[in-house]
Design a protein around this motif. Structure first.
Motif, PDB file in Angstrom:
ATOM      1  N   LYS A  21       2.350   4.197  -0.348  1.00 38.55           N
ATOM      2  CA  LYS A  21       1.921   3.020   0.422  1.00 38.55           C
ATOM      3  C   LYS A  21       0.411   2.960   0.629  1.00 38.55           C
ATOM      4  N   LYS A  22      -0.227   4.133   0.816  1.00 37.65           N
ATOM      5  CA  LYS A  22      -1.600   4.129   1.322  1.00 37.65           C
ATOM      6  C   LYS A  22      -2.637   4.851   0.463  1.00 37.65           C
ATOM      7  N   TRP A  41       0.154  11.075   8.371  1.00 43.69           N
ATOM      8  CA  TRP A  41       1.290  11.984   8.202  1.00 43.69           C
ATOM      9  C   TRP A  41       1.491  12.809   9.462  1.00 43.69           C
ATOM     10  N   GLN A  63       8.355  12.782   3.306  1.00 40.24           N
ATOM     11  CA  GLN A  63       7.667  11.707   4.026  1.00 40.24           C
ATOM     12  C   GLN A  63       6.283  11.457   3.434  1.00 40.24           C
ATOM     13  N   LEU A  64       5.607  12.517   3.021  1.00 38.38           N
ATOM     14  CA  LEU A  64       4.252  12.381   2.499  1.00 38.38           C
ATOM     15  C   LEU A  64       4.239  11.638   1.160  1.00 38.38           C
ATOM     16  N   LEU A 121      -3.494   9.349   5.921  1.00 36.04           N
ATOM     17  CA  LEU A 121      -2.222   8.654   5.730  1.00 36.04           C
ATOM     18  C   LEU A 121      -1.397   8.534   7.010  1.00 36.04           C
ATOM     19  N   LEU A 171       4.386   7.981   2.046  1.00 34.73           N
ATOM     20  CA  LEU A 171       3.118   7.531   2.621  1.00 34.73           C
ATOM     21  C   LEU A 171       2.049   7.383   1.551  1.00 34.73           C
TER      22      LEU A 171
END
Length: 307
Positions: free
Chosen positions: A218-219, A288, A211-212, A286, A215
């Motif tokens: 994207k960010k 997270w 998931q990180l 982020l 992210l």
């Protein structure tokens, strides 16, 4: 659904395959570097498209990166070559691969998310948490920091490079280091921890680590580094105890010298090193939110259990 194109190295590996799965679930089109027919099959089963080549297939890396909106670099030349290749050679291969990827991304400001490790940072002298700004270890287990620093240097070429530092223990779905150590200890017919086993270490569930990466794509801002750490309080002895319980093996302490004689200096150091990395920056910057089961519960009652 995004429809954006991701190019990945390491997509057939333990963490990369989960990154690919999550990316596809989010609507990305994933193309993944693949060295073998076996990897081709695994990548296709994930829903991604295999692209034949390796980390020294520079023309392929450049072409695929130029066509991508996002690049994830998770492949490690040491995988499958542990003990067979000097780490200087691992760094040389990684630098060449990143340079080829960089040629494809130069001047685009597109995201390139690379992989590093929290063990590049020295333990805090007072046992406190460390973060992404903490001092680099003077005696690292290997020279991975050289690869990280080189990749982040490509920010100067107009590429949005960020780094994910994975903790020593990435776990979940019955794989990674936990599974490898369970197999090693089973062959030895016992589980051991080094000295008192009191050194805390950092961990993350593989789903949360994946998931990180997404992210960060994207960010993250150019040059950002994020510790992919959900917990940093479990000790080496606690991990060994859980593995012994699950594998139905006896548990005993060994001195560092005894452990070195049994499994080598690198492995003895890995099992005894302190690493209390903080994942606070990833959470705050982020958004997270690690949600995986704890490592202790996963070993005892989850994906590693023999039940």
């Amino acid at each position: 659904m995004t429809g954006q194109r991701i190019f990945m190295t390491g997509a057939s590996g333990y963490i990369g395959s989960v990154v690919a799965q999550q990316a596809i679930q989010q609507g990305y089109n994933v193309c993944a570097l693949s060295r073998t027919e076996r990897s081709d099959e695994k990548i296709r089963n994930l829903g991604a498209t295999p692209v034949r080549g390796g980390l020294q297939s520079y023309a392929v890396l450049l072409e695929q990166s130029a066509q991508a909106d996002i690049v994830f670099h998770l492949a490690d030349a040491w995988a499958g070559n542990f003990g067979k290749m000097e780490y200087d050679e691992v760094v040389r291969i990684d630098v060449g691969a990143v340079d080829a990827i960089g040629e494809g991304l130069k001047g685009t400001s597109k995201p390139l998310v690379i992989t590093s490790g929290t063990l590049v940072v020295a333990a805090h002298p007072d046992g406190l948490e460390t973060d992404e700004e903490s001092a680099i270890s003077e005696k690292p287990l290997n020279d991975r920091i050289k690869s990280e620093q080189h990749a982040l240097g490509l920010c100067s070429q107009g590429i949005n490079v960020s780094a994910i530092r994975l903790p020593p223990w990435v776990y979940g779905h019955g794989g990674s280091g936990v599974r490898l150590f369970m197999a090693m200890f089973t062959d030895m017919k016992e589980v051991f921890y080094v000295d008192q086993g009191s050194a805390p270490t950092s961990v993350v569930h593989v789903d949360d680590a994946a998931q990180l990466y997404l992210l960060a794509a994207k960010k993250a801002q150019p040059g950002d580094i994020f510790n992919a750490v959900s917990s940093n309080t479990v000790t080496a002895r606690e991990l060994a105890t859980a593995i012994a319980h699950t594998a139905c093996l006896p548990l005993q302490p060994l001195s560092f010298d005894e452990a070195t004689s049994r499994v080598g200096e690198f492995m003895a150091s890995f099992l005894s090193v302190e690493n209390r990395a903080s994942g606070k920056k990833a959470r705050e910057t982020l958004g997270w939110e690690p949600r995986g089961p704890t490592v202790m519960n996963d070993i005892k009652n989850g994906s590693y259990s023999k039940r």
